[in-house]
Design a protein around this motif. Structure first.
Motif, PDB file in Angstrom:
ATOM      1  N   MET A   1       0.836  -1.169   0.000  1.00 47.90           N
ATOM      2  CA  MET A   1       0.000   0.000   0.000  1.00 47.90           C
ATOM      3  C   MET A   1       0.888   1.241   0.000  1.00 47.90           C
ATOM      4  O   MET A   1       1.829   1.355   0.776  1.00 47.90           O
ATOM      5  N   ILE A   2       0.556   2.180  -0.865  1.00 49.84           N
ATOM      6  CA  ILE A   2       1.304   3.428  -0.960  1.00 49.84           C
ATOM      7  C   ILE A   2       0.704   4.440   0.012  1.00 49.84           C
ATOM      8  O   ILE A   2      -0.496   4.631   0.053  1.00 49.84           O
ATOM      9  N   LYS A   3       1.571   5.087   0.783  1.00 47.12           N
ATOM     10  CA  LYS A   3       1.141   6.155   1.679  1.00 47.12           C
ATOM     11  C   LYS A   3       2.042   7.356   1.444  1.00 47.12           C
ATOM     12  O   LYS A   3       3.256   7.237   1.480  1.00 47.12           O
ATOM     13  N   LEU A   4       1.437   8.487   1.162  1.00 43.50           N
ATOM     14  CA  LEU A   4       2.176   9.732   0.979  1.00 43.50           C
ATOM     15  C   LEU A   4       1.698  10.726   2.009  1.00 43.50           C
ATOM     16  O   LEU A   4       0.517  10.780   2.326  1.00 43.50           O
ATOM     17  N   LEU A   5       2.602  11.561   2.489  1.00 38.99           N
ATOM     18  CA  LEU A   5       2.257  12.573   3.471  1.00 38.99           C
ATOM     19  C   LEU A   5       2.812  13.904   2.986  1.00 38.99           C
ATOM     20  O   LEU A   5       4.011  14.041   2.753  1.00 38.99           O
ATOM     21  N   PHE A   6       1.922  14.866   2.797  1.00 34.21           N
ATOM     22  CA  PHE A   6       2.327  16.208   2.423  1.00 34.21           C
ATOM     23  C   PHE A   6       2.220  17.075   3.665  1.00 34.21           C
ATOM     24  O   PHE A   6       1.149  17.196   4.249  1.00 34.21           O
ATOM     25  N   ILE A   7       3.325  17.674   4.054  1.00 34.16           N
ATOM     26  CA  ILE A   7       3.361  18.517   5.240  1.00 34.16           C
ATOM     27  C   ILE A   7       3.815  19.914   4.833  1.00 34.16           C
ATOM     28  O   ILE A   7       4.760  20.063   4.061  1.00 34.16           O
ATOM     29  N   GLY A   8       3.132  20.930   5.352  1.00 35.55           N
ATOM     30  CA  GLY A   8       3.532  22.295   5.060  1.00 35.55           C
ATOM     31  C   GLY A   8       2.597  23.271   5.737  1.00 35.55           C
ATOM     32  O   GLY A   8       1.547  22.897   6.264  1.00 35.55           O
ATOM     33  N   ALA A   9       2.970  24.505   5.706  1.00 34.48           N
ATOM     34  CA  ALA A   9       2.164  25.569   6.305  1.00 34.48           C
ATOM     35  C   ALA A   9       0.868  25.766   5.521  1.00 34.48           C
ATOM     36  O   ALA A   9       0.788  25.379   4.352  1.00 34.48           O
ATOM     37  N   PRO A  10      -0.141  26.359   6.153  1.00 27.59           N
ATOM     38  CA  PRO A  10      -1.371  26.655   5.418  1.00 27.59           C
ATOM     39  C   PRO A  10      -1.064  27.488   4.169  1.00 27.59           C
ATOM     40  O   PRO A  10      -0.271  28.431   4.216  1.00 27.59           O
ATOM     41  N   GLY A  11      -1.676  27.105   3.067  1.00 32.87           N
ATOM     42  CA  GLY A  11      -1.478  27.833   1.821  1.00 32.87           C
ATOM     43  C   GLY A  11      -0.207  27.491   1.073  1.00 32.87           C
ATOM     44  O   GLY A  11       0.137  28.147   0.091  1.00 32.87           O
ATOM     45  N   SER A  12       0.514  26.451   1.506  1.00 28.02           N
ATOM     46  CA  SER A  12       1.787  26.114   0.868  1.00 28.02           C
ATOM     47  C   SER A  12       1.641  25.222  -0.355  1.00 28.02           C
ATOM     48  O   SER A  12       2.639  24.911  -1.009  1.00 28.02           O
ATOM     49  N   GLY A  13       0.416  24.789  -0.672  1.00 31.94           N
ATOM     50  CA  GLY A  13       0.216  24.000  -1.884  1.00 31.94           C
ATOM     51  C   GLY A  13       0.023  22.515  -1.672  1.00 31.94           C
ATOM     52  O   GLY A  13       0.049  21.743  -2.628  1.00 31.94           O
ATOM     53  N   LYS A  14      -0.186  22.084  -0.440  1.00 31.46           N
ATOM     54  CA  LYS A  14      -0.379  20.650  -0.168  1.00 31.46           C
ATOM     55  C   LYS A  14      -1.597  20.109  -0.916  1.00 31.46           C
ATOM     56  O   LYS A  14      -1.533  19.073  -1.556  1.00 31.46           O
ATOM     57  N   GLY A  15      -2.691  20.842  -0.848  1.00 34.32           N
ATOM     58  CA  GLY A  15      -3.916  20.404  -1.516  1.00 34.32           C
ATOM     59  C   GLY A  15      -3.773  20.392  -3.026  1.00 34.32           C
ATOM     60  O   GLY A  15      -4.285  19.500  -3.701  1.00 34.32           O
ATOM     61  N   THR A  16      -3.074  21.377  -3.558  1.00 25.64           N
ATOM     62  CA  THR A  16      -2.843  21.444  -4.998  1.00 25.64           C
ATOM     63  C   THR A  16      -2.052  20.227  -5.462  1.00 25.64           C
ATOM     64  O   THR A  16      -2.385  19.597  -6.469  1.00 25.64           O
ATOM     65  N   GLN A  17      -1.020  19.888  -4.733  1.00 24.43           N
ATOM     66  CA  GLN A  17      -0.215  18.717  -5.088  1.00 24.43           C
ATOM     67  C   GLN A  17      -1.026  17.436  -4.936  1.00 24.43           C
ATOM     68  O   GLN A  17      -0.918  16.518  -5.746  1.00 24.43           O
ATOM     69  N   ALA A  18      -1.854  17.382  -3.897  1.00 26.86           N
ATOM     70  CA  ALA A  18      -2.631  16.168  -3.629  1.00 26.86           C
ATOM     71  C   ALA A  18      -3.698  15.927  -4.693  1.00 26.86           C
ATOM     72  O   ALA A  18      -4.138  14.789  -4.872  1.00 26.86           O
ATOM     73  N   LYS A  19      -4.110  16.958  -5.421  1.00 28.98           N
ATOM     74  CA  LYS A  19      -5.100  16.769  -6.489  1.00 28.98           C
ATOM     75  C   LYS A  19      -4.603  15.784  -7.537  1.00 28.98           C
ATOM     76  O   LYS A  19      -5.391  15.099  -8.177  1.00 28.98           O
ATOM     77  N   PHE A  20      -3.310  15.688  -7.718  1.00 31.75           N
ATOM     78  CA  PHE A  20      -2.748  14.769  -8.698  1.00 31.75           C
ATOM     79  C   PHE A  20      -2.868  13.312  -8.250  1.00 31.75           C
ATOM     80  O   PHE A  20      -2.691  12.398  -9.036  1.00 31.75           O
ATOM     81  N   LEU A  21      -3.185  13.091  -6.977  1.00 33.02           N
ATOM     82  CA  LEU A  21      -3.320  11.731  -6.469  1.00 33.02           C
ATOM     83  C   LEU A  21      -4.489  10.999  -7.119  1.00 33.02           C
ATOM     84  O   LEU A  21      -4.447   9.783  -7.292  1.00 33.02           O
ATOM     85  N   LYS A  22      -5.536  11.735  -7.472  1.00 36.02           N
ATOM     86  CA  LYS A  22      -6.706  11.112  -8.095  1.00 36.02           C
ATOM     87  C   LYS A  22      -6.333  10.396  -9.381  1.00 36.02           C
ATOM     88  O   LYS A  22      -6.920   9.371  -9.719  1.00 36.02           O
ATOM     89  N   LYS A  23      -5.358  10.931 -10.083  1.00 35.69           N
ATOM     90  CA  LYS A  23      -4.898  10.325 -11.334  1.00 35.69           C
ATOM     91  C   LYS A  23      -4.420   8.896 -11.105  1.00 35.69           C
ATOM     92  O   LYS A  23      -4.513   8.049 -11.983  1.00 35.69           O
ATOM     93  N   TYR A  24      -3.932   8.617  -9.899  1.00 34.86           N
ATOM     94  CA  TYR A  24      -3.398   7.301  -9.563  1.00 34.86           C
ATOM     95  C   TYR A  24      -4.321   6.533  -8.615  1.00 34.86           C
ATOM     96  O   TYR A  24      -3.900   5.590  -7.957  1.00 34.86           O
ATOM     97  N   ASN A  25      -5.586   6.956  -8.539  1.00 31.41           N
ATOM     98  CA  ASN A  25      -6.584   6.314  -7.674  1.00 31.41           C
ATOM     99  C   ASN A  25      -6.156   6.274  -6.210  1.00 31.41           C
ATOM    100  O   ASN A  25      -6.408   5.305  -5.508  1.00 31.41           O
ATOM    101  N   LEU A  26      -5.486   7.330  -5.764  1.00 28.00           N
ATOM    102  CA  LEU A  26      -5.109   7.454  -4.363  1.00 28.00           C
ATOM    103  C   LEU A  26      -6.065   8.428  -3.696  1.00 28.00           C
ATOM    104  O   LEU A  26      -6.587   9.345  -4.320  1.00 28.00           O
ATOM    105  N   TYR A  27      -6.303   8.223  -2.432  1.00 25.57           N
ATOM    106  CA  TYR A  27      -7.296   8.985  -1.683  1.00 25.57           C
ATOM    107  C   TYR A  27      -6.612  10.071  -0.861  1.00 25.57           C
ATOM    108  O   TYR A  27      -5.577   9.834  -0.255  1.00 25.57           O
TER     109      TYR A  27
END
Length: 71
Positions: A1-27
């Motif tokens: 199982m793949i697990k990724l963790l994006f850590i950063g300050a509010p507004g640093s782009g974590k959500g933007t980067q995580a949007k690409f996870l859908k392309k790989y069927n990751l939640y």
């Protein structure tokens, strides 16, 4: 199982980067989004502080995440 963790300050782009996870069927789990949409009375109690950039108690955050993730 793949697990990724994006850590950063509010507004640093974590959500933007995580949007690409859908392309790989990751939640994506966003504690901030969960807090904003929650109807849980314990979360609502701290929502104003959260909107000011304050943190919720760790115990509450861990409980919220535990309900979303099987570790």
């Amino acid at each position: 199982m793949i697990k990724l963790l994006f850590i950063g300050a509010p507004g640093s782009g974590k959500g933007t980067q995580a949007k690409f996870l859908k392309k790989y069927n990751l939640y994506q789990i966003s504690p901030g989004e969960i807090i904003r949409k929650s109807k849980d009375k314990r979360v609502i109690k701290y929502r104003k502080e959260s909107e000011k950039g304050e943190f919720l108690p760790n115990r509450l955050i861990f409980e919220i995440l535990k309900n979303k993730v099987r570790i």
